[in-house]
Design a protein around this motif. Sequence first.
Motif, PDB file in Angstrom:
ATOM      1  N   GLN A 135      -9.447   2.367   4.415  1.00 18.00           N
ATOM      2  CA  GLN A 135     -10.754   2.773   3.907  1.00 18.00           C
ATOM      3  C   GLN A 135     -11.118   1.996   2.650  1.00 18.00           C
ATOM      4  N   ILE A 136     -10.176   1.820   1.762  1.00 19.55           N
ATOM      5  CA  ILE A 136     -10.415   1.059   0.532  1.00 19.55           C
ATOM      6  C   ILE A 136     -10.712  -0.395   0.862  1.00 19.55           C
TER       7      ILE A 136
ATOM      8  N   TRP B   4       0.824  -1.205   0.000  1.00 16.95           N
ATOM      9  CA  TRP B   4       0.000   0.000   0.000  1.00 16.95           C
ATOM     10  C   TRP B   4       0.854   1.250   0.000  1.00 16.95           C
ATOM     11  N   ARG B   5       2.029   1.177   0.644  1.00 17.13           N
ATOM     12  CA  ARG B   5       2.914   2.337   0.652  1.00 17.13           C
ATOM     13  C   ARG B   5       3.569   2.509  -0.723  1.00 17.13           C
TER      14      ARG B   5
ATOM     15  N   ASN C 101      -5.920   5.653   4.059  1.00 19.21           N
ATOM     16  CA  ASN C 101      -6.518   5.435   2.748  1.00 19.21           C
ATOM     17  C   ASN C 101      -6.617   3.953   2.423  1.00 19.21           C
ATOM     18  N   TYR C 102      -5.563   3.219   2.716  1.00 21.07           N
ATOM     19  CA  TYR C 102      -5.553   1.778   2.468  1.00 21.07           C
ATOM     20  C   TYR C 102      -6.666   1.077   3.243  1.00 21.07           C
TER      21      TYR C 102
ATOM     22  N   LEU D 169      -0.191   5.172  -1.046  1.00 22.48           N
ATOM     23  CA  LEU D 169      -1.281   5.379  -0.094  1.00 22.48           C
ATOM     24  C   LEU D 169      -0.734   5.450   1.320  1.00 22.48           C
ATOM     25  N   ASN D 170      -1.437   6.174   2.179  1.00 18.56           N
ATOM     26  CA  ASN D 170      -1.111   6.072   3.585  1.00 18.56           C
ATOM     27  C   ASN D 170      -2.005   4.992   4.189  1.00 18.56           C
ATOM     28  N   TYR D 171      -1.798   4.660   5.434  1.00 17.79           N
ATOM     29  CA  TYR D 171      -2.536   3.544   6.017  1.00 17.79           C
ATOM     30  C   TYR D 171      -4.031   3.829   6.117  1.00 17.79           C
TER      31      TYR D 171
END
Length: 57
Positions: free
Chosen positions: A16-17, A4-5, A13-14, A9-11
């Motif tokens: 939430q997805i 994810w990084r 955002n990850y 993305l930050n954690y």
Amino acid sequence: MSAWRQAGLNYINYSQIAARLVRQALKSDLRVEAAKRDEANVRVTQWKDGKPIIDKQ
């Protein structure tokens, strides 16, 4: 480095997805209950000199 990084993305955002995808994968009867938990309420309070500023509207 995590995937994810690497994707930029930050954690938050990850997560939430991921949560959205899990809710979409649920059966329709469970999806309704999960959608209720998806809502969030936020209350912002401004502070000045150690005391909350009360908005008189």
